[in-house]
Motif scaffolding. Structure first.
Motif, mmCIF file in Angstrom:
data_model
loop_
_atom_site.group_PDB
_atom_site.id
_atom_site.type_symbol
_atom_site.label_atom_id
_atom_site.label_comp_id
_atom_site.label_asym_id
_atom_site.label_seq_id
_atom_site.Cartn_x
_atom_site.Cartn_y
_atom_site.Cartn_z
ATOM 1 N N TYR A 51 0.864 -1.182 0.000
ATOM 2 C CA TYR A 51 0.000 0.000 0.000
ATOM 3 C C TYR A 51 0.897 1.228 0.000
ATOM 4 O O TYR A 51 0.958 2.005 0.954
ATOM 5 N N ASP A 52 1.635 1.366 -1.086
ATOM 6 C CA ASP A 52 2.475 2.533 -1.309
ATOM 7 C C ASP A 52 2.752 2.536 -2.799
ATOM 8 O O ASP A 52 3.365 1.590 -3.322
ATOM 9 N N HIS A 53 2.313 3.583 -3.446
ATOM 10 C CA HIS A 53 2.424 3.594 -4.906
ATOM 11 C C HIS A 53 3.872 3.496 -5.361
ATOM 12 O O HIS A 53 4.162 2.973 -6.446
ATOM 13 N N ARG A 59 5.226 0.149 -6.554
ATOM 14 C CA ARG A 59 4.370 -0.471 -7.570
ATOM 15 C C ARG A 59 5.063 -1.591 -8.319
ATOM 16 O O ARG A 59 4.417 -2.450 -8.895
ATOM 17 N N GLU A 117 -0.190 -6.439 -6.928
ATOM 18 C CA GLU A 117 -0.303 -5.066 -7.420
ATOM 19 C C GLU A 117 -0.414 -4.177 -6.181
ATOM 20 O O GLU A 117 -0.830 -4.637 -5.123
ATOM 21 N N PRO A 118 -0.105 -2.928 -6.332
ATOM 22 C CA PRO A 118 -0.268 -2.067 -5.164
ATOM 23 C C PRO A 118 -1.737 -1.853 -4.819
ATOM 24 O O PRO A 118 -2.604 -1.864 -5.690
ATOM 25 N N ASN A 150 -5.441 -0.160 -5.733
ATOM 26 C CA ASN A 150 -5.883 -0.537 -7.076
ATOM 27 C C ASN A 150 -6.329 -1.998 -7.167
ATOM 28 O O ASN A 150 -7.346 -2.309 -7.771
ATOM 29 N N SER A 177 3.465 9.116 4.622
ATOM 30 C CA SER A 177 3.667 9.138 3.177
ATOM 31 C C SER A 177 4.848 10.031 2.839
ATOM 32 O O SER A 177 5.088 11.032 3.505
#
Ligand code: F6P
Length: 555
Positions: free
Chosen positions: A342-344, A347, A384-385, A388, A414
């Motif tokens: 859970y961190d773009h 990715r 996948e992150p 999404n 973040s």
């Protein structure tokens, strides 16, 4: 005598049988029961080291499970295998190589001996050269052939010479200099090269050709196209010297390609490709974040190395992760692991972990060459992150017929704070893991429907979440270079632990060879002017080759 013998060594261990027996007692218990029975469960199964907090409480384990898995690890000689790796023993037996990626992040002054030679000074010599080069490029002192400063770095590599830097450059983008852009070319499909170089000014472009062996077909094809692209634009072969550097273990091949070995950053055969992102293969990462931040990345790796080597097995984070993975895969029968950062910025982490785990442990023979029969080794890693993935495949994880263990990764802060976004993101991590573990029963569904005005019995089964779906949550403060290093080393050592229990060589990759050999044979058959004899192929492959040739007008 046949070379294929059944492997009995692991399955005949009493400790192995003890784990199997234990699965029978645990099978009927739902995670709801396990939490109800043990109020201290969250604490009991949460572990912390090197800035990572790892919560296994939502795994289908009890204290007894860990006792039995740890006994199995001891019976498999895990501690002595860890020692063997750190002390430079040739544990990659099929390639007769030591496995010393831990030396890549050893601080200067530490001694790691291989064949009577301390390898740490060699590592720091290369790090020093990389640092000096990175500073020159970042500061504009290193210029291209026409005297203009470098604006774009294109890393050409594949597998371990691509996935690590791609993942790390994304992960640490918030630390990267705005003065340089980075592109990555890996696929032999020409679209990759064409798209990566679209819009670039050759006079301001630096290529890093990253290849441990410097013989990899994809990388050499892309490197040749890059050289043609550059020389075509700048009009002279002499430009190569200022626009190409190499990262490799193979000086002769680098030289034969036409790159001056003065512009080569080396590493060693004791670094596996998928374990190399912290070697010179990480040059693109160092160019992006600078030598100091790269040093912090290495320090994160090293902290986890020390923990892995020194912590007792029952509090050893990578050991526990590896054992939980083995438990889910081999003893509970799960075929895959979903990796859900859970961190773009992470990715590409699942793609990175895919190679790390599946190229390491996707094996079906033991270290001594016996065929594994009776247990499964490496599961399929994918992911996948978040969030999404929630709007794509989580349906199957929650309500499908298969049990898919999940690995959630999240951070308290973040690197790109924006209003409430981060709390919204992290609420989803915690919610998903909770929903997977506890589900929603038919009675709960009915009560919810009743509260909304009426129960439609036909919908109840569709709205039930069975729960009892295992997950681990890894939480860290912030995605810093140090945290990334610790996170990657955590997985490297978890994969090592799995390999020891499965009794496979985690450091070779013979399974990629056959396809390469066949492709080399097929290339001339595709390109021949006259119809080639295809008698060496099966009818399906020969038919496809013929059809391809016809479609290309070569029939
Ligand atoms: O796919 C096989 C493999 O050898 C990987 O292990 C490796 O990371 C990749 O190819 C690239 O190899 P090289 O760095 O030698 O080009």
């Amino acid at each position: 005598m046949s070379a294929i013998r059944p492997a009995t060594a692991r399955t005949s261990l009493p400790e192995w049988r003890a784990v199997i027996d234990h699965t029978r007692t645990l099978a009927p218990q739902h995670l709801r029961d396990l939490f109800a029975e043990d109020p201290s469960r969250a604490d009991r199964f949460s572990f912390e080291a090197c800035g990572l907090f790892v919560d296994h409480a939502k795994q289908r384990i009890t204290a007894e499970t860990l006792v039995r898995l740890l006994a199995l690890a001891e019976a498999c000689g895990l501690e002595s295998r860890i020692d063997a790796m750190f002390s430079g023993a040739r544990i990659n037996t099929t390639e007769h190589r030591a496995v010393l990626h831990v030396a890549l992040r050893a601080p200067a002054g530490e001694r790691i001996m291989l064949d009577g030679r301390d390898v740490v000074p060699d590592v720091h010599e290369v790090l020093g050269r990389m640092g000096a080069f990175a500073e020159r490029v970042r500061g504009g002192a290193w210029t291209g052939h026409t005297g203009r400063r470098i604006r774009t770095v294109v890393n050409i590599g594949i597998g371990g010479s691509d996935l690590g830097p791609v993942m790390a450059n994304d992960a640490l983008k918030s630390y990267a200099t705005p003065d340089l852009a980075f592109r990555f070319v890996s696929n032999v499909d020409g679209s990759d090269f064409v798209e990566a170089t679209a819009g670039l000014d050759p006079a301001e472009t630096l290529f890093i050709v990253a290849s441990k062996t410097f013989t990899t077909l994809e990388t050499l094809a892309n490197a040749r196209s890059a050289r043609d692209w550059l020389v075509g634009a700048l009009g002279t072969e002499a430009a190569v010297a200022k626009h190409f550097v190499a990262v490799s273990t193979a000086a002769a091949e680098v030289s034969a390609f036409g790159i001056d070995t003065a512009n080569m950053f080396g590493f060693w055969d004791w670094v596996g490709g998928r374990y190399s992102m912290d070697s010179a293969i990480g040059l693109a990462t160092m160019l992006a974040v600078g030598p100091e931040r790269f040093g912090e990345l290495l320090a994160g790796f090293h902290a986890m190395d020390v923990h892995f080597r020194e912590a007792p097995l029952e509090r050893n984070l990578p050991v526990l992760q590896g054992l939980v993975d083995v438990w889910n895969t081999t003893f509970l029968g799960s075929g895959s692991i979903a990796v859900l950062p859970y961190d773009h910025a992470l990715r590409r982490f699942a793609a990175y972990l895919q190679q790390l785990a599946m190229e390491s442990n996707g094996k079906r023979v033991t270290l001594d060459g016996a065929t594994i029969d009776g247990y499964d080794t490496c599961p399929v890693y994918w992911g996948e992150p978040g969030t999404n993935g929630q709007h794509s495949f989580y349906q199957l994880i929650h309500q499908g017929t298969r049990t898919i263990p999940c690995e959630f990764i999240g951070f308290a802060r973040s690197r790109r704070p924006l209003g409430r976004h981060h709390d919204l993101l992290m609420a989803n991590v915690f919610a998903q893991a909770e929903a997977l573990a506890f589900g929603r029963s038919a009675d709960e569904v009915r009560a919810e429907m009743a509260a909304k005005g009426g129960v439609d019995e036909s919908l109840v089964p569709h709205k039930v979440f069975p729960g009892n779906r295992p997950s681990t949550t890894i939480l860290a403060e912030e995605l810093t270079p140090h945290a990334l290093g610790a996170l990657v080393a955590y997985h490297e050592h978890a994969v090592f632990t799995q390999g020891v229990i499965w009794n496979v060589n985690s450091f070779d990759q013979w399974g990629v060879e056959l396809g390469k050999v066949l492709a080399t044979r097929i290339v001339p058959e595709l390109e021949a002017a006259a119809e080639p004899p295809l008698s060496g192929h099966d009818p399906s492959t020969a038919g496809l080759i013929r059809r391809y040739r016809t479609l290309r007008g070569r029939g």
